[in-house]
Scaffold this motif. Structure first.
Motif, short mmCIF file in Angstrom:
data_model
loop_
_atom_site.label_atom_id
_atom_site.label_comp_id
_atom_site.label_asym_id
_atom_site.label_seq_id
_atom_site.Cartn_x
_atom_site.Cartn_y
_atom_site.Cartn_z
N LEU A 95 -4.94 -9.92 4.34
CA LEU A 95 -3.77 -9.98 5.21
C LEU A 95 -2.79 -11.03 4.70
CD1 LEU A 95 -5.65 -9.78 8.63
CD2 LEU A 95 -4.51 -7.92 7.40
N PRO A 96 -1.56 -11.00 5.18
CA PRO A 96 -0.61 -12.04 4.79
C PRO A 96 -1.18 -13.43 5.08
CG PRO A 96 0.53 -10.26 5.91
CD PRO A 96 -0.94 -9.95 6.02
N SER A 97 -0.98 -14.35 4.13
CA SER A 97 -1.52 -15.72 4.12
C SER A 97 -2.98 -15.77 3.67
CB SER A 97 -1.39 -16.40 5.49
OG SER A 97 -2.40 -15.95 6.39
N ALA A 98 -3.56 -14.64 3.28
CA ALA A 98 -4.94 -14.63 2.78
C ALA A 98 -5.00 -15.28 1.41
CB ALA A 98 -5.45 -13.19 2.71
N ARG A 99 -6.20 -15.75 1.06
CA ARG A 99 -6.48 -16.29 -0.27
C ARG A 99 -7.52 -15.39 -0.93
NH1 ARG A 99 -3.08 -20.42 -2.26
NH2 ARG A 99 -2.32 -21.60 -0.44
N ILE A 100 -7.19 -14.92 -2.14
CA ILE A 100 -8.14 -14.11 -2.88
C ILE A 100 -8.59 -14.90 -4.12
CG2 ILE A 100 -7.15 -11.95 -2.03
CD1 ILE A 100 -5.78 -11.62 -4.77
N ALA A 101 -9.33 -14.24 -5.03
CA ALA A 101 -9.87 -14.93 -6.20
C ALA A 101 -8.75 -15.58 -7.02
CB ALA A 101 -10.64 -13.94 -7.07
N GLY A 102 -9.06 -16.72 -7.61
CA GLY A 102 -8.06 -17.44 -8.39
C GLY A 102 -7.10 -18.22 -7.52
N ASN A 103 -7.46 -18.38 -6.22
CA ASN A 103 -6.64 -19.13 -5.26
C ASN A 103 -5.24 -18.53 -5.10
OD1 ASN A 103 -6.44 -21.21 -3.34
ND2 ASN A 103 -5.39 -22.55 -4.80
N LYS A 104 -5.16 -17.20 -5.25
CA LYS A 104 -3.87 -16.52 -5.09
C LYS A 104 -3.62 -16.25 -3.60
CE LYS A 104 -3.94 -14.21 -9.59
NZ LYS A 104 -3.98 -12.90 -10.28
N LYS A 105 -2.39 -16.54 -3.20
CA LYS A 105 -2.01 -16.34 -1.79
C LYS A 105 -1.28 -15.02 -1.64
CE LYS A 105 0.26 -18.65 2.08
NZ LYS A 105 1.04 -19.84 2.50
N ILE A 106 -1.67 -14.27 -0.64
CA ILE A 106 -1.06 -12.96 -0.37
C ILE A 106 0.09 -13.14 0.63
CG2 ILE A 106 -1.44 -10.62 0.47
CD1 ILE A 106 -2.82 -11.33 -2.19
N LYS A 107 1.22 -12.57 0.29
CA LYS A 107 2.39 -12.67 1.17
C LYS A 107 2.89 -11.28 1.56
CE LYS A 107 3.96 -16.93 -1.09
NZ LYS A 107 5.07 -17.58 -1.84
N LYS A 108 3.56 -11.24 2.68
CA LYS A 108 4.22 -9.99 3.09
C LYS A 108 5.43 -9.78 2.21
CE LYS A 108 6.54 -9.93 6.94
NZ LYS A 108 6.89 -9.91 8.38
N GLY A 109 5.63 -8.54 1.74
CA GLY A 109 6.77 -8.30 0.87
C GLY A 109 7.13 -6.83 0.80
N LYS A 110 8.09 -6.52 -0.06
CA LYS A 110 8.52 -5.15 -0.26
C LYS A 110 8.16 -4.68 -1.65
CE LYS A 110 12.35 -4.55 2.99
NZ LYS A 110 13.78 -4.16 3.12
N ILE A 111 7.65 -3.46 -1.75
CA ILE A 111 7.34 -2.86 -3.03
C ILE A 111 8.09 -1.54 -3.13
CG2 ILE A 111 5.52 -1.97 -4.52
CD1 ILE A 111 3.56 -3.83 -3.14
N ARG A 112 9.02 -1.50 -4.07
CA ARG A 112 9.87 -0.32 -4.25
C ARG A 112 10.54 0.09 -2.93
NH1 ARG A 112 8.31 2.80 -8.89
NH2 ARG A 112 7.76 1.27 -10.50
N GLY A 113 11.00 -0.91 -2.19
CA GLY A 113 11.76 -0.63 -0.97
C GLY A 113 10.93 -0.43 0.28
N HIS A 114 9.60 -0.47 0.20
CA HIS A 114 8.75 -0.28 1.38
C HIS A 114 7.93 -1.53 1.63
CE1 HIS A 114 9.31 4.12 2.09
NE2 HIS A 114 9.73 4.05 0.83
N GLU A 115 7.88 -1.95 2.91
CA GLU A 115 7.16 -3.16 3.27
C GLU A 115 5.66 -2.99 3.07
OE1 GLU A 115 8.10 -4.47 7.16
OE2 GLU A 115 10.01 -5.38 6.56
N SER A 116 5.03 -4.09 2.64
CA SER A 116 3.57 -4.11 2.49
C SER A 116 3.06 -5.38 3.17
CB SER A 116 3.16 -4.11 1.01
OG SER A 116 1.76 -4.08 0.89
N HIS A 117 2.23 -5.19 4.21
CA HIS A 117 1.74 -6.31 5.02
C HIS A 117 0.33 -6.71 4.57
CE1 HIS A 117 5.06 -6.05 8.00
NE2 HIS A 117 5.07 -4.78 7.61
N GLY A 118 0.18 -6.92 3.30
CA GLY A 118 -1.14 -7.31 2.80
C GLY A 118 -1.48 -6.56 1.52
N MET A 119 -2.76 -6.60 1.17
CA MET A 119 -3.22 -5.95 -0.07
C MET A 119 -4.62 -5.38 0.13
SD MET A 119 -3.49 -7.50 -3.93
CE MET A 119 -5.00 -8.43 -3.71
N ILE A 120 -4.82 -4.15 -0.32
CA ILE A 120 -6.16 -3.56 -0.33
C ILE A 120 -6.84 -3.99 -1.63
CG2 ILE A 120 -7.49 -1.42 -0.29
CD1 ILE A 120 -5.20 -0.15 1.29
N CYS A 121 -8.03 -4.60 -1.52
CA CYS A 121 -8.62 -5.34 -2.63
C CYS A 121 -9.72 -4.56 -3.36
CB CYS A 121 -9.23 -6.66 -2.14
SG CYS A 121 -8.05 -7.76 -1.39
N SER A 122 -9.82 -4.87 -4.63
CA SER A 122 -10.98 -4.44 -5.44
C SER A 122 -12.01 -5.56 -5.40
CB SER A 122 -10.54 -4.18 -6.88
OG SER A 122 -10.13 -5.40 -7.49
#
Length: 805
Positions: A95-122
């Motif tokens: 979810l937004p503000s999450a921390r994944i591997a490598g201490n990367k922070k996930i933020k809410k943003g737009k991808i190709r004009g569409h909002e993305s409220h997080g990331m589906i992880c491998s």
């Protein structure tokens, strides 16, 4: 060896002990712990998500727009690029503000004009190594089980709420290369008895021996070898508990059959191998030696050329596996496998080691065969594997194991006394304390008035003699509890020997000259060992070298120092001045002498700049005279300067023929100094380098006489002499001629000028010396000095054809 703290607690209950405390305790009792890691550390706000809808992104051919239920009132929109994303699956969502591997922070943003409220992880994005991710999820996201609840943390579903203890297992404690072994060790530390649950093995009425024959050509190659058959198996992915367990300890899940063999390997320390029985194209399995030129394609897809040194598994005609190392590709388990031939064996450690080294194939199985396995659980491990495979694949286990060879496990009996234990350890242990330690270790024993007869189970094959028992008692009692005492008696001198003092002085002098100490490998290659030496000695070979660069003991120190120079130069260190004091190993041709003679040498190398340029001074590169000057200072401080001579030499092909001198001590050659040949420096990829190597033993064994000479109260007289000689006449020859002719009042001869060029004929050089005279008993007269100078000039003219200028 990676140990899951939760899995360990299933075998021996130490839940009241934290993972770090357990690791510290294990380190104190003799098993080194590399570290403790927590898979979920550094990760946060990663939850279960359910993909309700998934539609292609209108502006991309690989992105998808997903509506994901994450346990909130409304689904969230996530843009995902994974190729295996789809509707109606459970996934991991950062979810937004999450921390994944490598201490990367996930933020809410737009991808190709569409909002993305997080990331589906491998799996890789939450910290799993790519090498352990199941192949079906290697290039995409991971599917969670259908019972996962949206909004909950993902860690329990992946068994990441655990601690992983990494053990560094030494060769003598190979019993700890299994979860059972670690459980026994943990139980001994905390005085708890491990318990191991077993799967019930159900066999059919059909006998395996009716369908397969097993034979071992040489029992020494495989002291124990058996095959079991499981029919009607269905190959499919393993259940999640098994996949999670394997991934946490560094093993990639493959399928339900292969995963079981890996699980049993880590649980029992017993390597197993599963063959597709139908693909063997034979009803006979033979353990035999390979034949020269035979080919085998191993599971890694590489073609291996075999020889008589290799033990192989064959179908009676051709090899299908490298015994104890790796299986063959043609008989591997595939999706079409229906009958599994399961191998459990004990192979000769030396042959397994030789094969793994020859083909550079080092596996979990080969590591255990090389160090040893518990012969008492070979049958049990095979049976438990069959039971698990049958359960996970709906297979039928045929009755009985078909055995070609078998080992009868026996306890090892070792005797020791309480007095002997206390004498060794400096303790005052009592019978109850020792009894408790043996019981904790799971050793049977008989005690009679302090005398013990201890029965060691086969799982501790490292214990065979009295000293082994002393070690076991010491480590379980606690090394930190052993009393500290200072040595006593006449043999404790409390001071250095004469040789040690002189060696320390040599080290101090070289460091005072600006050199840093280096320590090189005593093992090197044949080529480097023979460099920089004229000694005709046999090489001492290592029977089982780790690499081709470490096959023989060195005959010189210089080649190792040049490796150190290359290492420094490659890292842009432009000032390299290193020395080493170490042993070289000479072996003669006498067949009675198996061991090499060890001689102490001292060597140093100079490369690059000696002084770097700055605003105040110019830079200065190393040269021959800098190297020779360091040696002269060393010899002077050791009171050996008057016993040292130098002669130009071309005997060492690795040294520059015009800039190398052989060093003599009282007429005996002890080493060399000079420039390393440009072709050699090119091979090492280093700049112009100067080196010296000396027989340190010869220096230290030479006796020096210390004579006190009072400072004279009479003045010194100096005279200069300049002469022209042929350019092949050395400075040493001139100095020796002057000293011989000048008489008893000559104190010092110093060269202060060398000239070649204008007004000097080609092939000649001009040398200028300053001679210092002194009479300790009276003032020198001009007549005495003039007479000495006349004799000097006469000797130079007559003996060396010198022209006095």
């Amino acid at each position: 060896m990676f140990v899951s703290y939760k899995w360990l607690n299933e075998l021996v209950d130490v839940s009241e002990v934290t993972p770090q405390a357990l690791a510290d305790k294990m380190s104190l009792t003799g098993i080194e712990v590399e570290g403790v890691s927590y898979p979920s550390n550094g990760l946060k706000n990663i939850v279960v998500g359910y993909v309700k809808t998934c539609v292609p992104h209108p502006d991309s051919d690989h992105l998808s727009i997903c509506q994901v239920d994450v346990g909130e009132e409304e689904p969230i929109q996530v843009v995902c690029g994974a190729p295996n994303i789809k509707e109606d699956i459970y996934v991991m969502v950062a979810l937004p503000s999450a921390r994944i591997a490598g201490n990367k922070k996930i933020k809410k943003g737009k991808i190709r004009g569409h909002e993305s409220h997080g990331m589906i992880c491998s799996l890789q994005e939450i910290g799993f190594d790519e090498n352990v991710v199941p192949k079906e999820y290697a290039d995409g996201i991971y599917y969670l089980p259908e019972e996962a609840i949206p909004g909950q943390a993902v860690f329990p579903y992946l068994a990441m709420d655990d601690a992983i203890i990494e053990l560094e297992i030494t060769p003598n404690r190979a019993d700890a290369m299994s979860m059972r072994g670690v459980a026994f060790e943990t139980g001994a530390i905390y005085r708890k008895k491990p318990s191991f649950k077993k799967e019930e093995l159900v066999e059919t009425s059909s006998k395996a021996s009716d369908k397969v024959k097993v034979r071992v050509t040489d029992e020494k190659d495989a002291p124990s070898y058996q095959i079991r058959l499981i029919e009607n198996v269905k190959i499919k992915p393993s259940p999640r508990w098994l996949q999670n367990r394997l991934m946490k300890i560094g093993i990639r899940p493959i399928n339900n059959v292969v995963d079981v063999t890996n699980y049993i390997l880590m649980f029992y320390g017993q390597p197993l191998h599963a063959f597709d029985f139908d693909r063997l194209a034979s009803q006979e399995i033979v353990v035999d030696r390979g034949r020269k030129g035979e080919k085998l394609v191993t599971l890694d897809g590489q073609t291996r050329t075999l020889s008589e040194r290799n033990v192989v598994i064959t179908n009676g005609q051709e090899p299908v596996a490298l015994a104890g190392v790796m299986g063959g590709l043609d008989s591997e388990i595939t999706e079409d496998t229906t009958t599994v031939a399961l191998e459990a064996a004990l192979f000769d450690p030396a042959t397994v080691r030789r094969t793994s080294q020859e083909f550079n194939l080092h596996s979990e199985s080969s590591a255990r065969f090389e160090k040893g396995i518990n012969v008492a659980t070979i049958d049990e491990a095979c049976e438990q594997a069959c039971a698990l495979i049958a359960d996970l694949s709906d297979g039928d286990v045929l009755q009985g194991a078909v055995k070609a060879t078998e080992v009868q496990p026996q306890d090892t009996e070792v005797t020791i006394t309480l007095q002997r234990l206390n004498d060794y350890l400096g303790t005052e242990l009592t019978v109850p304390i020792v009894n408790d330690i043996f019981s904790a270790l799971g050793f049977g024993y008989q005690e009679n008035e302090g005398s013990y007869k201890v029965f060691i189970p086969p799982r501790r094959w490292d214990i065979a003699i009295e000293a082994d028992l002393v070690e076991e008692v010491a480590r379980i009692y606690g090394y930190n509890r052993l009393p500290s005492t200072l040595p006593s008696g006449e043999t404790v001198a409390g001071s250095l020997t004469s040789t040690q003092l002189k060696t320390r002085k040599v080290r101090t002098l070289l460091e005072a000259a600006g050199l840093s100490e280096a320590i090189s490998y005593a093992l090197t290659s044949e080529e480097k060992s023979r460099q920089f030496t004229n000694v005709a000695a046999k090489l001492t070979y290592l029977d089982w070298p780790m690499t081709a660069d470490r096959t023989v003991l060195r005959l010189n120190l210089t080649s190792g120092l040049l490796d150190d120079v290359a290492y420094n130069v490659a890292r842009r260190n432009e000032q390299v001045a290193l020395y080493e004091i170490g042993r070289v190993f000479y072996q003669d041709d006498d067949p009675k002498n198996d061991l090499p003679q060890e001689d102490n040498h001292v060597a140093f190398v100079l490369a690059g700049e000696w002084l770097t340029s700055d605003w105040q001074s110019k830079g200065e590169s190393v040269d021959f005279y800098r190297a020779k000057g360091i040696l002269e200072e060393l010899f002077t401080e050791l009171k050996l300067a008057d016993q040292i001579t130098y002669e130009k030499t071309t005997a060492l092909k690795e040294m520059h023929p015009g800039r190398c001198a052989e060093i003599f001590l009282n007429g005996e050659s002890i080493g060399f100094v000079g420039q390393v040949h440009p072709t050699v420096t090119k091979q090492y990829e280093i700049p112009e380098t100067y080196a010296a190597e000396i027989d340190l033993d010869a220096l230290l064994q030479t006796q020096t006489d210390f004579t006190y000479t009072p400072v004279t109260k009479y003045p010194k007289v100096t005279r200069d002499v300049a002469l022209v000689v042929k350019e092949d006449v050395t400075n040493q020859t001139l100095v020796q001629t002057i000293e011989k002719a000048a008489g008893k009042f000559l104190q010092k001869v110093a060269l202060f000028d060398v000239y070649q060029g204008e007004n000097i004929d080609e092939g000649y050089k001009s040398m200028a010396y300053r001679l210092t005279f002194v009479n300790p008993d009276a003032t020198l007269t001009d007549e005495q000095v003039n007479k000495a100078m006349t004799k000097v000039e006469q000797a130079l003219t007559e003996n060396l054809s010198a022209v006095i200028r």
